[in-house]
Design an enzyme around this catalytic site. Structure first.
Site, short mmCIF file in Angstrom:
data_model
loop_
_atom_site.label_atom_id
_atom_site.label_comp_id
_atom_site.label_asym_id
_atom_site.label_seq_id
_atom_site.Cartn_x
_atom_site.Cartn_y
_atom_site.Cartn_z
N THR A 189 0.84 -1.21 0.00
CA THR A 189 0.00 0.00 0.00
C THR A 189 0.87 1.25 0.00
OG1 THR A 189 -1.79 -1.16 1.12
CG2 THR A 189 -1.83 1.25 1.24
N CYS A 190 1.95 1.21 0.72
CA CYS A 190 2.85 2.36 0.81
C CYS A 190 3.41 2.73 -0.56
CB CYS A 190 3.99 2.07 1.78
SG CYS A 190 3.42 1.50 3.40
N SER A 191 3.80 1.71 -1.34
CA SER A 191 4.42 1.94 -2.65
C SER A 191 3.41 2.16 -3.77
CB SER A 191 5.31 0.76 -3.02
OG SER A 191 6.44 0.73 -2.18
#
Length: 160
Positions: A48-50
């Site tokens: 999700t972060c990337s």
């Protein structure tokens, strides 16, 4: 105790990569006299972060800065080399400042750490965003575990 709106940000030292190598960034100096949108992720290069979190702030950087924001910063409990590589791979240079909280000192001082040992990641930061003006928290958005709603760039724009 978890930081809240109206609180002064704690003193800590983060690290950023410069042309000369890793350099310390004192939070007292970084946030002083400026409006900063800062967000934290559980880990660089994580799904999700990337795929969403960092790209959202890169895409909305001009809109956010047009609202009087001096800087957009991302930090995680990762080392400075990982944060630098992640920022480069995502195209963050010039839009989002990548900061490392490798020892988790700032995250713990904020009271926003989480235990991700079950995922093999150890102690990490919760996913959140905040707006700080002159070192004081004016907005704080902490996600529920597994959620990605209130810490987005789009949500930050509604708070500026």
């Amino acid at each position: 105790m978890t930081i809240k709106v109206g609180d002064k940000l704690p003193s800590a030292t983060l690290t950023t990569m410069t042309a000369d190598g890793p350099a310390p960034i004192k939070t007292d100096e970084f946030f002083a006299g400026r409006k900063v949108v800062v967000f934290s992720v559980p880990g660089a290069f994580t799904p999700t972060c990337s795929a969403k979190h960092l790209p959202g702030f890169i895409e909305k950087a001009a809109d956010i800065k047009a609202k009087g924001v001096d800087e957009i910063a991302c930090f995680a409990v990762n080392d400075v080399f990982v944060m630098n590589a992640w920022g480069k791979s995502a195209g963050a240079e010039g839009t989002v400042t990548m900061l490392a909280d490798g020892s988790c000192a700032f995250t713990k001082a904020l009271g926003l750490e989480m235990d991700a040992s079950g995922f093999g990641m150890g102690i990490r930061s919760k996913r959140f965003s905040m707006i700080a003006e002159d070192g004081k928290v004016t907005a704080l958005n902490v996600e529920e575990p597994g959620a990605f709603q209130v810490s987005t760039a789009e949500h930050a724009l509604t708070q500026l």
